[in-house]
Design a protein around this motif. Structure first.
Motif, PDB file in Angstrom:
ATOM      1  N   VAL B  96       0.675  -1.261   0.127  1.00  0.00           N
ATOM      2  CA  VAL B  96       0.013   0.136   0.128  1.00  0.00           C
ATOM      3  C   VAL B  96       0.768   1.101   0.099  1.00  0.00           C
ATOM      4  CG1 VAL B  96      -1.656   1.401   1.394  1.00  0.00           C
ATOM      5  CG2 VAL B  96      -1.831  -1.095   1.039  1.00  0.00           C
ATOM      6  N   ARG B  97       1.866   1.227   0.869  1.00  0.00           N
ATOM      7  CA  ARG B  97       3.035   2.292   0.811  1.00  0.00           C
ATOM      8  C   ARG B  97       3.532   2.791  -0.602  1.00  0.00           C
ATOM      9  NH1 ARG B  97       6.943   0.663   3.830  1.00  0.00           N
ATOM     10  NH2 ARG B  97       5.615   0.693   5.908  1.00  0.00           N
ATOM     11  N   GLY B  98       3.931   1.524  -0.966  1.00  0.00           N
ATOM     12  CA  GLY B  98       4.403   1.867  -2.558  1.00  0.00           C
ATOM     13  C   GLY B  98       3.433   2.226  -3.670  1.00  0.00           C
ATOM     14  N   ILE B  99       2.147   1.796  -3.399  1.00  0.00           N
ATOM     15  CA  ILE B  99       1.048   2.352  -4.312  1.00  0.00           C
ATOM     16  C   ILE B  99       0.775   3.667  -4.191  1.00  0.00           C
ATOM     17  CG2 ILE B  99      -1.453   2.251  -5.019  1.00  0.00           C
ATOM     18  CD1 ILE B  99      -0.956  -0.950  -4.468  1.00  0.00           C
ATOM     19  N   ILE B 100       0.787   4.025  -2.817  1.00  0.00           N
ATOM     20  CA  ILE B 100       0.579   5.699  -2.415  1.00  0.00           C
ATOM     21  C   ILE B 100       1.461   6.589  -2.762  1.00  0.00           C
ATOM     22  CG2 ILE B 100      -0.384   7.258  -0.790  1.00  0.00           C
ATOM     23  CD1 ILE B 100      -2.637   5.221  -1.632  1.00  0.00           C
ATOM     24  N   ASN B 101       2.773   6.007  -2.823  1.00  0.00           N
ATOM     25  CA  ASN B 101       3.734   6.845  -3.176  1.00  0.00           C
ATOM     26  C   ASN B 101       3.697   7.092  -4.763  1.00  0.00           C
ATOM     27  OD1 ASN B 101       5.198   7.143  -0.756  1.00  0.00           O
ATOM     28  ND2 ASN B 101       6.443   5.454  -1.284  1.00  0.00           N
ATOM     29  N   TRP B 102       3.568   6.252  -5.565  1.00  0.00           N
ATOM     30  CA  TRP B 102       3.091   6.179  -7.032  1.00  0.00           C
ATOM     31  C   TRP B 102       2.212   7.250  -7.052  1.00  0.00           C
ATOM     32  CZ3 TRP B 102      -1.087   4.725  -9.924  1.00  0.00           C
ATOM     33  CH2 TRP B 102      -0.918   4.536 -11.044  1.00  0.00           C
ATOM     34  N   VAL B 103       1.094   6.897  -6.363  1.00  0.00           N
ATOM     35  CA  VAL B 103      -0.130   7.884  -6.622  1.00  0.00           C
ATOM     36  C   VAL B 103       0.230   9.291  -6.608  1.00  0.00           C
ATOM     37  CG1 VAL B 103      -2.443   8.741  -5.680  1.00  0.00           C
ATOM     38  CG2 VAL B 103      -1.901   6.199  -6.302  1.00  0.00           C
ATOM     39  N   TRP B 104       0.900   9.741  -5.691  1.00  0.00           N
ATOM     40  CA  TRP B 104       1.386  11.006  -5.131  1.00  0.00           C
ATOM     41  C   TRP B 104       2.219  11.407  -6.356  1.00  0.00           C
ATOM     42  CZ3 TRP B 104       6.406  12.719  -3.712  1.00  0.00           C
ATOM     43  CH2 TRP B 104       6.413  14.151  -3.039  1.00  0.00           C
ATOM     44  N   LYS B 105       3.211  10.515  -6.803  1.00  0.00           N
ATOM     45  CA  LYS B 105       4.085  11.223  -7.837  1.00  0.00           C
ATOM     46  C   LYS B 105       3.086  11.507  -9.199  1.00  0.00           C
ATOM     47  CE  LYS B 105       8.212   8.783  -6.403  1.00  0.00           C
ATOM     48  NZ  LYS B 105       8.614   7.265  -6.338  1.00  0.00           N
ATOM     49  N   LYS B 106       2.085  10.691  -9.423  1.00  0.00           N
ATOM     50  CA  LYS B 106       1.604  10.769 -10.592  1.00  0.00           C
ATOM     51  C   LYS B 106       0.415  11.829 -10.569  1.00  0.00           C
ATOM     52  CE  LYS B 106       3.498   8.101 -13.104  1.00  0.00           C
ATOM     53  NZ  LYS B 106       3.862   8.467 -14.211  1.00  0.00           N
ATOM     54  N   LYS B 107       0.506  12.766  -9.353  1.00  0.00           N
ATOM     55  CA  LYS B 107      -0.799  13.658  -9.140  1.00  0.00           C
ATOM     56  C   LYS B 107      -1.811  13.339  -9.460  1.00  0.00           C
ATOM     57  CE  LYS B 107       2.514  17.345  -9.906  1.00  0.00           C
ATOM     58  NZ  LYS B 107       3.860  16.723 -10.223  1.00  0.00           N
ATOM     59  N   ILE B 108      -2.308  11.939  -8.992  1.00  0.00           N
ATOM     60  CA  ILE B 108      -3.776  11.570  -9.054  1.00  0.00           C
ATOM     61  C   ILE B 108      -4.800  12.580  -8.257  1.00  0.00           C
ATOM     62  CG2 ILE B 108      -5.386   9.856  -8.426  1.00  0.00           C
ATOM     63  CD1 ILE B 108      -3.460   8.562 -10.441  1.00  0.00           C
ATOM     64  N   ASP B 109      -5.866  12.858  -8.718  1.00  0.00           N
ATOM     65  CA  ASP B 109      -6.809  13.830  -8.309  1.00  0.00           C
ATOM     66  C   ASP B 109      -7.509  13.192  -7.070  1.00  0.00           C
ATOM     67  OD1 ASP B 109      -8.723  15.984  -8.293  1.00  0.00           O
ATOM     68  OD2 ASP B 109     -10.303  14.673  -9.116  1.00  0.00           O
ATOM     69  N   LYS B 110      -8.175  12.101  -7.030  1.00  0.00           N
ATOM     70  CA  LYS B 110      -8.711  11.481  -5.825  1.00  0.00           C
ATOM     71  C   LYS B 110      -8.670   9.896  -5.765  1.00  0.00           C
ATOM     72  CE  LYS B 110     -12.619  14.537  -5.291  1.00  0.00           C
ATOM     73  NZ  LYS B 110     -12.693  15.253  -6.500  1.00  0.00           N
ATOM     74  N   ILE B 111      -8.645   9.437  -4.701  1.00  0.00           N
ATOM     75  CA  ILE B 111      -8.814   7.939  -4.361  1.00  0.00           C
ATOM     76  C   ILE B 111      -9.930   7.569  -3.831  1.00  0.00           C
ATOM     77  CG2 ILE B 111      -7.701   5.973  -3.246  1.00  0.00           C
ATOM     78  CD1 ILE B 111      -4.929   7.181  -3.538  1.00  0.00           C
ATOM     79  N   LEU B 156     -10.738   0.484  11.819  1.00  0.00           N
ATOM     80  CA  LEU B 156     -10.750   0.173  10.195  1.00  0.00           C
ATOM     81  C   LEU B 156      -9.351  -0.825  10.124  1.00  0.00           C
ATOM     82  CD1 LEU B 156     -12.674   0.887   8.275  1.00  0.00           C
ATOM     83  CD2 LEU B 156     -11.176   2.543   7.570  1.00  0.00           C
ATOM     84  N   VAL B 157      -9.424  -1.816   9.707  1.00  0.00           N
ATOM     85  CA  VAL B 157      -8.342  -2.848   9.582  1.00  0.00           C
ATOM     86  C   VAL B 157      -8.314  -3.436   7.976  1.00  0.00           C
ATOM     87  CG1 VAL B 157      -7.237  -5.136  10.216  1.00  0.00           C
ATOM     88  CG2 VAL B 157      -8.816  -3.490  11.916  1.00  0.00           C
ATOM     89  N   GLY B 158      -7.086  -3.420   7.800  1.00  0.00           N
ATOM     90  CA  GLY B 158      -6.832  -3.686   6.163  1.00  0.00           C
ATOM     91  C   GLY B 158      -6.179  -2.809   5.295  1.00  0.00           C
ATOM     92  N   PRO B 159      -6.272  -3.107   3.728  1.00  0.00           N
ATOM     93  CA  PRO B 159      -5.570  -2.065   2.828  1.00  0.00           C
ATOM     94  C   PRO B 159      -6.352  -0.823   2.869  1.00  0.00           C
ATOM     95  CG  PRO B 159      -6.426  -4.221   1.827  1.00  0.00           C
ATOM     96  CD  PRO B 159      -6.707  -4.363   3.283  1.00  0.00           C
ATOM     97  N   GLN B 160      -7.634  -0.708   3.056  1.00  0.00           N
ATOM     98  CA  GLN B 160      -8.441   0.484   2.966  1.00  0.00           C
ATOM     99  C   GLN B 160      -7.876   1.341   4.109  1.00  0.00           C
ATOM    100  OE1 GLN B 160      -9.690  -2.256   3.551  1.00  0.00           O
ATOM    101  NE2 GLN B 160     -11.495  -2.106   5.087  1.00  0.00           N
ATOM    102  N   ALA B 161      -7.679   0.759   5.458  1.00  0.00           N
ATOM    103  CA  ALA B 161      -6.949   1.683   6.385  1.00  0.00           C
ATOM    104  C   ALA B 161      -5.906   2.160   6.224  1.00  0.00           C
ATOM    105  CB  ALA B 161      -6.964   0.632   7.778  1.00  0.00           C
ATOM    106  N   LEU B 162      -4.898   1.476   5.470  1.00  0.00           N
ATOM    107  CA  LEU B 162      -3.579   2.128   5.209  1.00  0.00           C
ATOM    108  C   LEU B 162      -3.612   2.964   3.996  1.00  0.00           C
ATOM    109  CD1 LEU B 162      -1.051  -1.107   5.645  1.00  0.00           C
ATOM    110  CD2 LEU B 162      -1.874   0.664   7.225  1.00  0.00           C
ATOM    111  N   ILE B 163      -4.507   2.862   3.139  1.00  0.00           N
ATOM    112  CA  ILE B 163      -4.573   3.867   1.848  1.00  0.00           C
ATOM    113  C   ILE B 163      -5.124   5.084   2.673  1.00  0.00           C
ATOM    114  CG2 ILE B 163      -6.195   4.483   0.126  1.00  0.00           C
ATOM    115  CD1 ILE B 163      -6.068   1.324  -0.698  1.00  0.00           C
ATOM    116  N   LEU B 164      -5.900   5.240   3.703  1.00  0.00           N
ATOM    117  CA  LEU B 164      -6.408   6.343   4.402  1.00  0.00           C
ATOM    118  C   LEU B 164      -5.292   7.007   4.970  1.00  0.00           C
ATOM    119  CD1 LEU B 164      -9.903   6.126   5.658  1.00  0.00           C
ATOM    120  CD2 LEU B 164      -9.323   7.432   3.837  1.00  0.00           C
ATOM    121  N   LYS B 165      -4.749   6.054   5.779  1.00  0.00           N
ATOM    122  CA  LYS B 165      -3.605   6.674   6.477  1.00  0.00           C
ATOM    123  C   LYS B 165      -2.362   7.328   5.518  1.00  0.00           C
ATOM    124  CE  LYS B 165       0.379   4.372   8.774  1.00  0.00           C
ATOM    125  NZ  LYS B 165       1.030   5.292   9.543  1.00  0.00           N
TER     126      LYS B 165
END
Lengths: 147, 250
Positions: B96-111, B156-165
Motif C-alpha cells: 500500500v505504501r508503494g502504491i500511494i507513493n506512486w499515486v502521489w508522484k502521478k498527481k492523481i486527483d482522488k482515490i 478500520l483494519v486492512g488495505p483501506q485503513a492504510l490507504i487512508l493513513k
C-alpha cells in the motif's frame, strides 16, 4: 564472562503462546493447500463459518445455486456435522472460467467441527438468500451457585 | 530492484488528474468484485502492474500469457487497481505504501477505496447500509452531500485503513466506501451497493444489474479467493473492527 539471565514465567508463557500460534498458522496453511473441489465425488466444498454465543452455536454455509429441498445436515459425531446439498444445475470448470481442467460438479459437501458440546436434537435450520444457517443449543453443564 | 521493494511498472503514460478506484481483497470481497465489474463494464485497458517480491511466486495466465496479479486498468479518466490474489498480511504495509507513493508522484486527483463492513447477521438484512470515511474534511463533506453515513468512531483494519493513513500523510484526497457485508462469504450485492454510491459521488454510470442477476455465479467463482483472503484477514486481526473503542472524554 557472559551472565545467563534466568527466564521468568512470563517469558516462558510468551514463548509457549508464540509456539502455539506458529503451529496453528502451519495447520491452517496445510488445510488450505488442497483444492476446494473433488472431481471423483463431483462435489464443491462450500465456505462455512461457526459462531459460538453464550447459549447457542450457529453454523452457516454459503450454498449458491443449491436446491433448498436437497439440503441434508447429518451429525457424524457429537462434535462433527456433515452438510450436503445438490446444485440446481451441473457446473463444470468452464462455467467457473477454467478451460484446462476437466470435471463437473453436482453437489456441495463439507464437514464442520463443532467447538463446544451441543444438543443435536434441539437444532434448527433455515435457508435464507443462499445461506444455510443451523442453530444448535449449547449443552448445559453443572451450574455453580454464587453464595 | 532490491528485495522488499514495491514498484508500479507502467505500460502507458498516465495523465495528471485521474481518479483511481481501489478494490483490494477484504471482507466479502466487496472491493475485488466491484473493481472487476467496473473494469469489465467500462472495458478498461491494463496499463500498469505492481512488481514486488513480497507476494507469493504467482502469475495469472490469460490466453497462455503471464499477467501479474495486482494490476491497474484505465479508461474514461479513471483508473482501477485490482488484485487477483489475497495479499499476504505481512506485505500489505509495503504494497500500500508503494502504491500511494506512486499515486502521489502521478498527481492523481482522488482515490476511492471500495470495501465492506462485516456484520454478523448480513443474510437477514433486507437493505444494505453504506458507510464512509475520508482523508480530509472536504471529502467528508462530499460523503455527507451524497447521503453516505460517516463512521464517527471505530476501527478500520486492512488495505483501506492504510490507504487512508498514507493519503493523509501525502495530502491526497481519499474516500473509503464500506457496505455492510459478510465477513467471509463473497457478497456481490454489497459490491453493487458500493458501486451505486461511487456512481453518485464520482459522477459515473456503471450499471450493476448484471452483478445482481449473476450473484450466484459470482459467489461460486470467488470461493477460493475468499478462502485465501479469510486466512489473511485473521492474521491482520480483522475482527478488531468489531471492537468498541476505549472510553473517550469529549
Amino acid at each position: 564472562m557472559s551472565v545467563r539471565r534466568r527466564r521468568s514465567i512470563f517469558d516462558l508463557l510468551r514463548e509457549y503462546v508464540e509456539e502455539i500460534e506458529t503451529l496453528t498458522d502451519e495447520m491452517v496453511e496445510r488445510l488450505m493447500e488442497k483444492p476446494s473441489w473433488d472431481v471423483r465425488s463431483q462435489s464443491l466444498e462450500p465456505l462455512c463459518d461457526v459462531y459460538v454465543s453464550r447459549d447457542k452455536v450457529i453454523v452457516t454455509a454459503d450454498l449458491p445455486k443449491a436446491d433448498p429441498k436437497s439440503i441434508r445436515i447429518s451429525p457424524i459425531r457429537d462434535d462433527l456435522i456433515e452438510i450436503t446439498a445438490d446444485i440446481r444445475v451441473k457446473i463444470n470448470f468452464e462455467d467457473l472460467g477454467v478451460s484446462h481442467r476437466r470435471g463437473e460438479f453436482t453437489c456441495f459437501c463439507c464437514r464442520v467441527p463443532l467447538p463446544v458440546p451441543v444438543e443435536v436434537s434441539g437444532a434448527k435450520a433455515r435457508f435464507v438468500r443462499g445461506i444455510l444457517e443451523i442453530t444448535f443449543p449449547r449443552k448445559k453443564g453443572y451450574e455453580i451457585k454464587v453464595e | 530492484m532490491f528485495s522488499g521493494e514495491v514498484k508500479v511498472i507502467e505500460h502507458k503514460d498516465f495523465p495528471e488528474g485521474l481518479k483511481i478506484i481501489c478494490g483490494l481483497p477484504d471482507v466479502g470481497l466487496v472491493g475485488s468484485i466491484a473493481a472487476a465489474h467496473i473494469i469489465s463494464k467500462l472495458n478498461l485497458e491494463e496499463v500498469a502492474y505492481i512488481e514486488t517480491d513480497l507476494l507469493p511466486p504467482i502469475i495469472m495466465l490469460e490466453n497462455g500469457l503471464p499477467r501479474t496479479p495486482i494490476r491497474i486498468f484505465m479508461g474514461d479518466g479513471i483508473a482501477v487497481l485490482n488484485s487477483e490474489i489475497a495479499i499476504p498480511s505481512d506485505a500489505i504495509y509495503p504494497v500500500v505504501r508503494g502504491i500511494i507513493n506512486w499515486v502521489w508522484k502521478k498527481k492523481i486527483d482522488k482515490i476511492f477505496t471500495l470495501s465492506g463492513l462485516p456484520v454478523p447477521n448480513r443474510h437477514e438484512l433486507e437493505k444494505i447500509r453504506i458507510f464512509g470515511a475520508a482523508s480530509n474534511d472536504a471529502m467528508i463533506k462530499v460523503l455527507k452531500e451524497n447521503e453516505v453515513e460517516i463512521i464517527e468512531r471505530g476501527f478500520l483494519v486492512g488495505p483501506q485503513a492504510l490507504i487512508l493513513k498514507y493519503c493523509v500523510e501525502r495530502n491526497i484526497p481519499a474516500i473509503t466506501l464500506l457496505a455492510e457485508t459478510f465477513y467471509n462469504y463473497p457478497d456481490p450485492e454489497a459490491s453493487s451497493v458500493v458501486i451505486q454510491a461511487l456512481n453518485r459521488i464520482a459522477n459515473m454510470n456503471v450499471d450493476v444489474s448484471e452483478l445482481v442477476e449473476k450473484g450466484e455465479e459470482v459467489r461460486l467463482t470467488m470461493r477460493d479467493m475468499m478462502r485465501r483472503t479469510q486466512a489473511e484477514l485473521a492474521k491482520m486481526r480483522k475482527s478488531h473492527e468489531y471492537d468498541v473503542p476505549g472510553f473517550y472524554i469529549r
